[in-house]
Scaffold this motif. Sequence first.
Motif, short mmCIF file in Angstrom:
data_model
loop_
_atom_site.label_atom_id
_atom_site.label_comp_id
_atom_site.label_asym_id
_atom_site.label_seq_id
_atom_site.Cartn_x
_atom_site.Cartn_y
_atom_site.Cartn_z
N PHE A 73 0.84 -1.20 0.00
CA PHE A 73 0.00 0.00 0.00
C PHE A 73 0.88 1.25 0.00
CE2 PHE A 73 -4.09 -2.03 1.90
CZ PHE A 73 -4.31 -2.65 0.70
N THR A 113 -3.20 4.02 4.29
CA THR A 113 -3.62 2.74 3.72
C THR A 113 -2.89 1.58 4.40
OG1 THR A 113 -2.06 3.24 1.97
CG2 THR A 113 -4.37 3.55 1.46
N HIS A 132 -4.61 0.59 7.55
CA HIS A 132 -5.77 -0.26 7.25
C HIS A 132 -5.36 -1.73 7.27
CE1 HIS A 132 -9.09 2.35 5.88
NE2 HIS A 132 -8.16 3.20 5.52
N VAL A 143 -10.91 -6.18 1.48
CA VAL A 143 -9.63 -5.49 1.66
C VAL A 143 -8.47 -6.45 1.36
CG1 VAL A 143 -8.19 -4.23 3.27
CG2 VAL A 143 -10.64 -3.90 3.31
N PHE A 159 -8.02 -6.35 -2.22
CA PHE A 159 -7.31 -5.12 -2.59
C PHE A 159 -5.80 -5.31 -2.49
CE2 PHE A 159 -10.95 -2.07 -1.66
CZ PHE A 159 -10.97 -1.57 -2.93
N LEU A 185 -2.66 -2.59 -8.09
CA LEU A 185 -3.24 -1.88 -6.96
C LEU A 185 -4.34 -0.96 -7.48
CD1 LEU A 185 -0.64 -0.48 -4.41
CD2 LEU A 185 -2.40 -2.20 -4.09
N LEU A 209 -6.61 1.02 -5.55
CA LEU A 209 -7.21 1.71 -4.41
C LEU A 209 -7.76 3.05 -4.85
CD1 LEU A 209 -4.27 1.21 -1.91
CD2 LEU A 209 -6.45 0.05 -1.79
N SER A 210 -8.84 3.48 -4.22
CA SER A 210 -9.28 4.86 -4.43
C SER A 210 -9.61 5.46 -3.07
CB SER A 210 -10.49 4.90 -5.36
OG SER A 210 -11.53 4.13 -4.80
N PRO A 211 -8.56 5.76 -2.28
CA PRO A 211 -8.78 6.25 -0.92
C PRO A 211 -9.38 7.65 -0.90
CG PRO A 211 -6.46 5.70 -1.29
CD PRO A 211 -7.13 5.76 -2.62
N LEU A 224 -10.71 3.18 2.16
CA LEU A 224 -9.91 2.60 1.07
C LEU A 224 -10.64 2.72 -0.26
CD1 LEU A 224 -8.24 -0.67 2.35
CD2 LEU A 224 -7.21 1.54 1.88
N ASP A 225 -11.98 2.72 -0.19
CA ASP A 225 -12.76 2.74 -1.41
C ASP A 225 -13.73 3.91 -1.34
OD1 ASP A 225 -14.28 2.30 -3.60
OD2 ASP A 225 -15.11 0.38 -2.97
#
Lengths: 103, 165
Positions: free
Chosen positions: A29, A34, A37, B81, B84, B90, B92-94, B137-138
């Motif tokens: 990450f 992130t 998390h 997750v 993910f 990767l 991710l769309s944080p 995270l999403d």
Amino acid sequence: MTIADWASLVLLVAGAAFFFAGTVGLLRFPDVYTRLHALAKADNLGLGLVVFGLLLKAPSAALAIKLLLVWLLALAASATVGFLIARRARRHGIEPWRAGDAE
Amino acid sequence: MKITLAAVRAFLWRGTLFALLWWALTDGRPGSWAVGSVAVAFASAASLRLLPPVPTHVSRIGLLRFLVFFVHQSLRGGVQVAWFALRPRLALSPAIHEVGLRLPAGISRVLLANTMSLLPGTLSVELQGDRLCLHVLDASAPTETEVRTAETRLAQMLGLTLDTR
């Protein structure tokens, strides 16, 4: 093997899988948020599944209570420390990584 | 501290929990109680000093419903997750979301912030007054709905009423 043995085995393997995914997330990450998390999830689900797998084989009630305590204390510590690190990072102005940024 | 009925009840109740803890930690060895009874008494006294008895009532059904909700959400979000983390690209769309809380001020808001941190996909980054900032995270996940559900479950467990404006 009895049903309890099988259930315990399944839970332990599933717990290990979540620990693995959490570790991969920690390495892959892109930023501090992130990664936190990934850590919190390994503590909650990975440790939780391992603890419940071991509960099925606990030789005494005292040991079962000890196992549950380990999980609860780890959860409390994980949630609190994760929050403190994230808040500190944010107050220091560390911007969250966004989709499209370089990895 | 004034000795009230509530304080005595809290002392006995917490003392029982500490005694159970001592029993678990020592595997119920009878010889350990000489030290254990003193430790339990001091622990109970210290806990009353640090956290005076509050008139909240933890509902057993509420606790059970909260646990079911927590385990269910954890497993559902956890698989997402984990995916993910493990998928080759990767994706991710944080994002950061801010949500206004309906829980009363105090320990219940801290419990909510911790619950959201432990549930996969959300991480509490700031709790100020009745505003909770979450890192998700999403970005497309229904974060506010998740907070509302967790809030409702917590309120039911602690016997609190939500401030619905």
